[in-house]
Design a protein around this motif. Structure first.
Motif, short mmCIF file in Angstrom:
data_model
loop_
_atom_site.label_atom_id
_atom_site.label_comp_id
_atom_site.label_asym_id
_atom_site.label_seq_id
_atom_site.Cartn_x
_atom_site.Cartn_y
_atom_site.Cartn_z
N TYR A 388 0.97 -1.18 0.05
CA TYR A 388 0.02 0.03 0.08
C TYR A 388 1.13 1.37 -0.02
O TYR A 388 0.29 2.34 0.16
CB TYR A 388 -0.98 -0.02 1.32
N ALA A 389 2.25 1.08 -0.27
CA ALA A 389 3.07 2.22 -0.14
C ALA A 389 2.56 3.23 -1.53
O ALA A 389 2.60 4.41 -1.43
CB ALA A 389 4.35 1.94 -0.30
N THR A 390 2.35 2.40 -2.56
CA THR A 390 2.06 3.05 -3.80
C THR A 390 0.84 2.85 -4.50
O THR A 390 0.54 2.87 -5.77
CB THR A 390 3.29 2.97 -4.90
N LEU A 410 0.02 6.98 -0.80
CA LEU A 410 0.62 7.20 0.27
C LEU A 410 2.14 7.82 0.11
O LEU A 410 2.47 8.81 0.66
CB LEU A 410 1.12 6.04 1.01
N ALA A 411 2.90 7.17 -0.70
CA ALA A 411 4.26 7.47 -0.86
C ALA A 411 4.36 9.21 -1.36
O ALA A 411 5.20 10.15 -1.06
CB ALA A 411 4.99 6.73 -2.20
N GLU A 412 3.21 9.52 -2.33
CA GLU A 412 3.21 10.81 -2.90
C GLU A 412 2.75 11.72 -1.55
O GLU A 412 3.57 12.98 -1.37
CB GLU A 412 2.19 10.99 -3.99
N ALA A 413 2.07 11.42 -0.69
CA ALA A 413 1.59 12.24 0.48
C ALA A 413 2.50 12.33 1.36
O ALA A 413 2.81 13.23 2.08
CB ALA A 413 0.41 11.58 1.24
N LEU A 414 3.76 11.23 1.36
CA LEU A 414 4.81 11.47 2.45
C LEU A 414 5.89 11.67 1.72
O LEU A 414 7.21 11.27 2.35
CB LEU A 414 4.86 10.06 3.44
N VAL A 445 7.78 2.67 8.11
CA VAL A 445 6.15 2.68 7.90
C VAL A 445 5.76 1.38 7.02
O VAL A 445 6.10 1.58 5.91
CB VAL A 445 5.68 3.84 7.27
N LEU A 446 5.15 0.54 7.46
CA LEU A 446 4.63 -0.68 6.82
C LEU A 446 3.22 -0.61 6.37
O LEU A 446 2.23 -0.21 7.28
CB LEU A 446 4.94 -2.12 7.48
N ALA A 447 2.93 -0.59 5.10
CA ALA A 447 1.46 -0.21 4.53
C ALA A 447 1.08 -1.64 4.15
O ALA A 447 1.45 -2.11 2.85
CB ALA A 447 1.74 0.86 3.41
N LEU A 448 0.24 -2.29 4.76
CA LEU A 448 -0.20 -3.60 4.65
C LEU A 448 -1.47 -3.78 4.47
O LEU A 448 -2.44 -2.65 4.82
CB LEU A 448 0.38 -4.47 5.55
N GLY A 449 -2.18 -4.85 3.94
CA GLY A 449 -3.65 -4.98 4.18
C GLY A 449 -4.14 -5.94 2.94
O GLY A 449 -3.42 -6.62 2.21
N GLU A 450 -5.40 -6.00 2.64
CA GLU A 450 -6.14 -6.76 1.71
C GLU A 450 -6.29 -5.89 0.54
O GLU A 450 -6.81 -4.57 0.70
CB GLU A 450 -7.18 -7.51 2.18
N THR A 486 2.90 0.01 11.53
CA THR A 486 2.25 -0.53 10.38
C THR A 486 0.73 0.28 10.32
O THR A 486 0.00 0.51 11.23
CB THR A 486 1.89 -1.97 11.23
N LEU A 487 0.62 0.40 8.96
CA LEU A 487 -0.85 0.80 8.57
C LEU A 487 -1.56 -0.21 7.81
O LEU A 487 -1.10 -1.16 7.04
CB LEU A 487 -0.59 1.94 7.53
N LEU A 488 -2.88 -0.21 8.16
CA LEU A 488 -3.78 -1.53 7.91
C LEU A 488 -4.60 -1.01 6.67
O LEU A 488 -5.51 -0.05 7.19
CB LEU A 488 -4.48 -2.20 9.03
N PHE A 489 -4.65 -1.46 5.60
CA PHE A 489 -6.00 -1.17 4.61
C PHE A 489 -6.64 -2.50 4.61
O PHE A 489 -6.15 -3.49 3.70
CB PHE A 489 -5.02 -0.87 3.26
N ASN A 490 -8.05 -2.39 5.26
CA ASN A 490 -8.68 -3.58 5.02
C ASN A 490 -10.21 -3.24 5.42
O ASN A 490 -10.44 -1.99 5.66
CB ASN A 490 -8.32 -4.70 6.07
#
Ligand code: GLC
Length: 708
Positions: A388-390, A410-414, A445-450, A486-490
């Motif tokens: 989810y980084a990009t 996210l990468a663009e925002a950060l 920053v780990l951007a993980l999820g489903e 860790t950021l979760l996208f779910n």
């Protein structure tokens, strides 16, 4: 409208009870009619008698379809245009489970208001929203579209969305009607498998699963969509207990009932009708007004009436409800109500609408862990890693017309903080040079999820958790770097295992068009996170269903100090969830004390004043969602160990103490019996107040002299 009804032929009445897709009206049916369309067996006459349309793309298409229809229509009754505007039209807001995390009905109302303003420019008259289905099972993919596990929160959020859609009333532009769904108890599908059987007691229906639909109707929803599941073995789409006894009898509702997508025809698969003629019979006698995308009514109702098996008054009642709705929406005065490309160009995706979406997103994320690593400052150097980084597809399922790749990832925002970005989740793909860059970062920053499509309709999971590859990536990063956010996208609660060892863990759900900006604002401390979980996070699948308002049982497990062998517990996991309903951290620290009630012994007619002091023991202003729960210690039936009765979201400045007040009345102490009646018992009640369903202070009060 009765006069108009009396002028209609039987075929014209039956036409009003059919909803089909718009392409029927704009394509060359001789060419297009194939596959499922052909199976509908709709000739041109039936198509041009249809009463409503499912989905429309833009103002011009709507105008073209309505025009073509009216040109061929004898009765000149305009069609209703309905669509799925679930969490925004083109400006996309956080998914409903995320909005519920804000515990702010006014934010849900704001989302619905903007949705109506934008959708109505395309000539949409009705939205199939809110979804008021309560669910206690994160394996069910549609948790993402609902508001969680609590009847009060779901009811408040659903009612707020209905009010947002209606705005100042249908006689005003930028307003649409609401269709509450899916009636009923769709979220209780066995094993969390979508479309699966629902089998529950009347007590669970009346006390837990039905109230939120009623709240939406009381707020003004004009339609009710039936659900795919069965209740008592009877498909909800043809279920007279639900559609007549409850909806019309108990609730006195005159809402239009509409099936879900070919859910009437599906009763063949359910095995409660042997052919489409019987399907039509079960539908109209069961209480279904509009048949969506199947044609049992169009092809068989007339025969059933001619045979005397169906009384025409059943048609008249259904058609009258439909005509009244069209009248109330002003369609007879203006069949193109609201459709305007010029207005669409002006307001759709406007800065103001995007700003509104950002405000909701900021309050919809939930901080689950934080050892102080967050917020980081603008000089912090981060390595941003994970799928989810990009990833731009983070606006959420059911975004329909929303543009998923029109907004920053996210990468663009950060970008100002990021010294290394890699989205590849496979550990093997990281070179020695990559590792050096990761180690050079202050924070990973780990951007993980489903995937965004892995939740939503027909997307249930037997094990709602991160992929093996992402778990391995987490473990590897956890080993090599001391500071991991860790950021979760779910789209549903996840089973998190070791992820909970993150220095900070932020549940981001899918936050709509402004997801990345909202997350950036939280990570950098411009926003103090305030979200709370609308649904429990299990420790493992074996715990499901797990929810906060459970019964005590006859052998309750009293916690880790309870060494009694014969109690209700597991040998291999705790009874408590990983994170409970109502839980969420802040960058502030809120302390609860001095819980007071106006009367320790009260009578049914008393209005109880409850106050509590909440102090922000930090230097950072923040919002806290103060929650009040009630436990009825002795009832005629076993009562939940706690039930959310009030909540309020308050700003408390750093080092400030605020006294929060609630009022409780007889209604709050009453409860529903298995026969649907409401009762009130004298006796002791425990009041809990706090920032979660498991961190609370309490007091006991006694009710005397009930009206038995
Ligand atoms: C879908 C969904 C329902 C939606 C309808 C119309 O199958 O179950 O939520 O509103 O069809 O698109």
């Amino acid at each position: 409208m009765k006069e108009l009804l009396m002028t209609l032929s039987r075929k014209e009445k039956i036409g009003q009870m059919l909803q089909i897709a718009p392409f029927f009206f704009v394509k060359d049916l001789k060419v297009e009619v194939a596959g499922p369309v052909e199976a509908l067996n709709l000739d041109e006459e039936k198509i041009f008698l249809a009463g409503s349309v499912l989905g429309i793309g833009n103002p011009n298409e709507m105008i073209e379809v309505q025009q073509k229809y009216l040109e061929k229509s004898r009765h000149k009754i305009p069609m209703l245009f309905m669509a799925d505007i679930i969490h925004g039209y083109k400006t996309i807001f956080p998914v409903p489970i995320a909005m519920a995390s804000s515990f702010s009905p006014k934010l849900a109302q704001a989302c619905a208001r903007v949705s109506a303003l934008e959708a109505s420019t395309s000539g949409i008259h009705v939205t199939f929203s809110p979804m008021a289905d309560l669910s206690r099972d994160p394996r069910w993919g549609r948790v993402v579209e609902g508001f969680g596990e609590d009847p009060l929160l779901i009811g408040d959020m659903s009612a707020a969305m209905v009010k947002g859609y209606i705005g100042e009333g249908y006689d005003k532009p930028g307003t649409i009607a609401s269709c509450v769904k899916h009636f009923a108890a769709y979220g209780a599908a066995e094993a969390g498998r979508d479309y699966n059987t629902v089998d529950m007691s009347r007590l669970s229906l009346y006390s837990t699963y039905l109230p939120s639909y009623l709240r939406a109707l009381e707020a003004g929803a004009r339609l009710v969509m039936t659900s795919f599941n069965t209740v008592d073995g009877v498909p909800c789409t043809v279920n007279p207990f639900l559609l007549r006894e409850v909806l019309r009898g108990r609730w006195g509702s005159n809402a239009v009932t509409i099936s879900d997508y070919d859910s009437l025809k599906q009763i063949l698969a359910h095995g409660v009708a042997e052919n489409m003629k019987e399907v039509a019979y079960r539908g109209v006698t069961g209480g279904l007004d509009i048949e969506m995308q199947s044609a049992a009514y169009a092809n068989h109702l007339e025969t059933l009436i001619e045979e005397g098996r169906v009384e025409e008054h059943l048609l008249d009642e259904a058609v009258l409800r439909i005509l009244e709705l069209k009248k109330d929406l002003g369609l007879f005065e203006d069949p193109y109500r609201g459709a305007s490309s010029e207005l669409a160009d002006k307001i759709v995706l406007s800065e103001a609408h995007l700003a509104a979406s950002l405000e909701v997103a900021k309050e919809s994320a939930v901080l689950l862990e934080n050892d102080g690593i967050l917020p980081f400052n603008k000089e912090t150097k981060i390595a941003l890693i994970g799928p989810y980084a990009t990833e731009r597809n983070i606006i959420g399922p059911w975004h329909w017309h929303g543009c998923w790749n029109c907004h920053e990832h996210l990468a663009e925002a950060l970008v100002d903080q990021t010294i290394f970005v890699k989205s590849d989740p496979s550990v093997e793909s990281y070179s020695h040079a990559d590792v050096q860059k990761i180690l050079a970062a202050d924070i990973v920053v780990l951007a993980l999820g489903e995937k965004e499509w892995e939740s939503g309709e027909a997307h249930s999971k037997s094990n709602p958790t991160l992929s093996k590859e992402q778990k391995e990536l987490f473990s590897w990063i956890r080993r090599i770097h001391p500071k991991v956010v860790t950021l979760l996208f779910n789209g549903r609660p996840f089973i998190l295992d070791d992820i909970v060892t993150s220095n900070a863990l932020l549940e981001c759900w899918f936050l709509g068009s402004m997801s990345s900006q909202a997350i950036r604002s939280i990570l950098l401390g411009e926003t103090n996170p305030s979200g709370k979980l609308p649904m429990s996070f299990p420790r493992n699948v074996g715990q499901i269903p797990i929810y906060y308002n459970h019964l005590n049982t006859g052998r309750p497990y009293l916690g880790e100090h309870d060494h009694n062998e014969y109690v209700s517990k597991y040998l291999d996991v705790k009874n408590t969830p990983q994170y409970p309903f109502g839980y969420g951290k802040s960058y502030s620290e809120f302390v609860y004390e001095n819980l007071q009630v106006s009367k320790k012994v009260f009578s049914p007619t008393d209005i109880l004043q409850v106050t509590v002091d909440v102090t922000n023991h930090s230097d950072r202003d923040g919002q806290e969602i103060v929650q009040l729960y009630l436990y009825d210690k002795v009832g005629r039936i076993s009562r939940p160990v706690q039930e959310l009765k009030r909540y309020t979201k308050v700003w408390i400045h750093g080092q400030e103490k605020k006294t929060i007040a609630f009022q409780l009345s007889e209604k709050d102490f009453s409860y529903v019996m298995p026969d649907g009646s409401t009762v009130l018992d004298s006796g002791e009640f425990v009041l809990y107040v706090g920032g979660s369903s498991n961190h609370t202070i309490e007091t006991t009060i006694t009710l005397k002299g009930t009206r038995a």
